[in-house]
Design an enzyme around this catalytic site. Structure first.
Site, short mmCIF file in Angstrom:
data_model
loop_
_atom_site.label_atom_id
_atom_site.label_comp_id
_atom_site.label_asym_id
_atom_site.label_seq_id
_atom_site.Cartn_x
_atom_site.Cartn_y
_atom_site.Cartn_z
N PRO A 11 0.81 -1.18 -0.12
CA PRO A 11 -0.04 -0.04 0.11
C PRO A 11 0.75 1.19 -0.06
O PRO A 11 1.77 1.23 0.68
CB PRO A 11 -0.83 0.03 1.14
CG PRO A 11 -0.05 -1.00 2.24
CD PRO A 11 0.50 -1.94 1.40
N ASN A 12 0.25 2.42 -0.96
CA ASN A 12 0.78 3.78 -0.95
C ASN A 12 2.04 3.70 -1.72
O ASN A 12 2.54 4.70 -1.98
CB ASN A 12 1.11 4.16 0.49
CG ASN A 12 -0.12 4.17 1.41
OD1 ASN A 12 -1.37 4.87 0.97
ND2 ASN A 12 -0.10 3.64 2.54
N ARG A 19 4.67 11.10 -2.18
CA ARG A 19 4.72 11.14 -0.91
C ARG A 19 5.94 11.02 -0.03
O ARG A 19 6.87 10.47 -0.33
CB ARG A 19 3.57 9.97 -0.50
CG ARG A 19 4.41 8.76 -0.21
CD ARG A 19 3.74 7.65 0.68
NE ARG A 19 4.38 6.09 0.53
CZ ARG A 19 4.44 5.42 1.46
NH1 ARG A 19 3.83 5.49 2.65
NH2 ARG A 19 5.15 4.38 1.20
N TYR A 24 11.31 8.69 1.03
CA TYR A 24 11.19 7.45 0.05
C TYR A 24 11.70 7.91 -1.40
O TYR A 24 11.65 7.12 -2.40
CB TYR A 24 9.75 7.21 -0.25
CG TYR A 24 8.89 6.72 0.93
CD1 TYR A 24 9.23 5.40 1.46
CD2 TYR A 24 8.22 7.25 1.78
CE1 TYR A 24 8.74 4.83 2.73
CE2 TYR A 24 7.48 6.67 2.84
CZ TYR A 24 7.87 5.57 3.37
OH TYR A 24 7.38 4.95 4.44
N ASN A 75 8.14 -5.93 -1.20
CA ASN A 75 7.89 -4.69 -0.42
C ASN A 75 6.49 -4.63 0.26
O ASN A 75 5.79 -4.02 -0.79
CB ASN A 75 8.52 -3.38 -1.08
CG ASN A 75 8.44 -2.16 0.07
OD1 ASN A 75 7.97 -2.38 1.06
ND2 ASN A 75 8.99 -1.02 -0.38
N ALA A 78 3.38 -0.84 4.43
CA ALA A 78 2.85 -1.13 5.98
C ALA A 78 2.50 -2.51 6.21
O ALA A 78 2.49 -2.78 7.60
CB ALA A 78 1.79 -0.31 6.19
N GLU A 99 12.93 -9.44 0.78
CA GLU A 99 12.25 -8.43 1.34
C GLU A 99 13.04 -7.04 1.19
O GLU A 99 14.14 -7.01 1.39
CB GLU A 99 11.89 -8.69 2.74
CG GLU A 99 11.12 -7.62 3.55
CD GLU A 99 11.08 -7.95 5.16
OE1 GLU A 99 11.44 -9.21 5.55
OE2 GLU A 99 10.61 -7.06 5.86
N HIS A 101 12.78 -2.91 1.59
CA HIS A 101 12.31 -1.54 2.27
C HIS A 101 13.11 -0.40 1.68
O HIS A 101 14.32 -0.42 1.74
CB HIS A 101 12.20 -1.57 3.56
CG HIS A 101 11.34 -2.74 4.26
ND1 HIS A 101 10.19 -2.60 4.32
CD2 HIS A 101 11.93 -3.73 4.95
CE1 HIS A 101 9.78 -4.02 4.67
NE2 HIS A 101 10.70 -4.50 5.11
N ARG A 108 13.61 4.29 12.17
CA ARG A 108 12.15 5.01 12.04
C ARG A 108 11.53 4.54 13.57
O ARG A 108 11.99 3.99 14.20
CB ARG A 108 11.36 4.72 10.82
CG ARG A 108 12.08 5.23 9.73
CD ARG A 108 11.47 4.89 8.41
NE ARG A 108 10.11 5.77 8.30
CZ ARG A 108 9.19 5.58 7.43
NH1 ARG A 108 9.39 4.82 6.28
NH2 ARG A 108 8.08 6.45 7.40
C1 DHK Z 1 7.21 1.30 2.92
C2 DHK Z 1 6.14 1.81 3.59
O1 DHK Z 1 4.89 2.39 3.11
C3 DHK Z 1 6.04 1.90 5.40
O2 DHK Z 1 4.90 1.49 5.63
C4 DHK Z 1 7.10 0.89 5.71
C5 DHK Z 1 8.53 0.93 3.68
C6 DHK Z 1 8.50 1.09 5.07
C7 DHK Z 1 9.66 1.20 2.75
O3 DHK Z 1 10.59 1.84 3.50
O4 DHK Z 1 9.60 0.74 1.59
O5 DHK Z 1 7.18 1.03 6.89
#
Ligand code: DHK
Length: 146
Positions: A11-12, A19, A24, A75, A78, A99, A101, A108
């Site tokens: 998500p996101n 964002r 990111y 990835n 959340a 995995e 991130h 964090r």
């Molecule tokens: C991305 C997210 O959206 C967060 O919820 C994770 C992860 C970290 C990232 O660093 O790619 O906590």
């Protein structure tokens, strides 16, 4: 024809580049997909690159990978920190799981320090920005060919 590597995003991540760019980065998910496709071609791998904001859709792609995929780079965003369902699906997959991130989750909030997916993953990359996907793909090449 070799089986594809599934690259799954939670998500996101569709908002990548928009964002919280200070966390990111400014690259979009499309940029990441393009970079993964170019590297996969160089490595002689095929990929299926997906993103969803819905947990069940990610579970469904893991099930698809169970039948059709050689490995999974994920990835879970959340869902990393919450999803027993994704962990259970990954436990039903027999190939390697890596995995990724983008951010360094350990730097964090405390709730980002625990990952259900890490209980299954062969390796974890965090804090390397979007380059982490490419590092994971290189490692995946080794895992699926040795
Ligand atoms: C991305 C997210 O959206 C967060 O919820 C994770 C992860 C970290 C990232 O660093 O790619 O906590």
């Amino acid at each position: 024809m070799t089986k594809p590597i599934y690259i799954l995003n939670g998500p996101n991540l569709n908002l990548l580049g928009l964002r919280q760019p200070e966390i990111y980065g400014r690259e979009t998910l499309e940029d990441v997909a393009d970079a993964c496709a170019a590297l996969a071609e160089e490595l002689g791998l095929s990929i299926r690159f997906h993103q969803s904001n819905h947990e069940g859709q990610i579970v469904d792609w893991v099930h698809e990978a169970r039948l059709q995929g050689a490995g999974i780079v994920i990835n879970p965003a959340a869902y990393t920190h919450t999803s027993v369902a994704i962990l259970d699906a990954l436990n039903a997959f027999e190939g390697p799981v890596l995995e990724v991130h983008i951010s360094n989750v350990h730097k964090r909030e405390a709730f980002r320090h625990h990952s259900y997916v890490s209980l299954r993953a062969e390796g974890v990359i965090a804090g390397f920005g979007t380059e982490g996907y490419l590092l994971a793909l290189r490692r995946m090449k080794t895992l699926v060919t040795t």
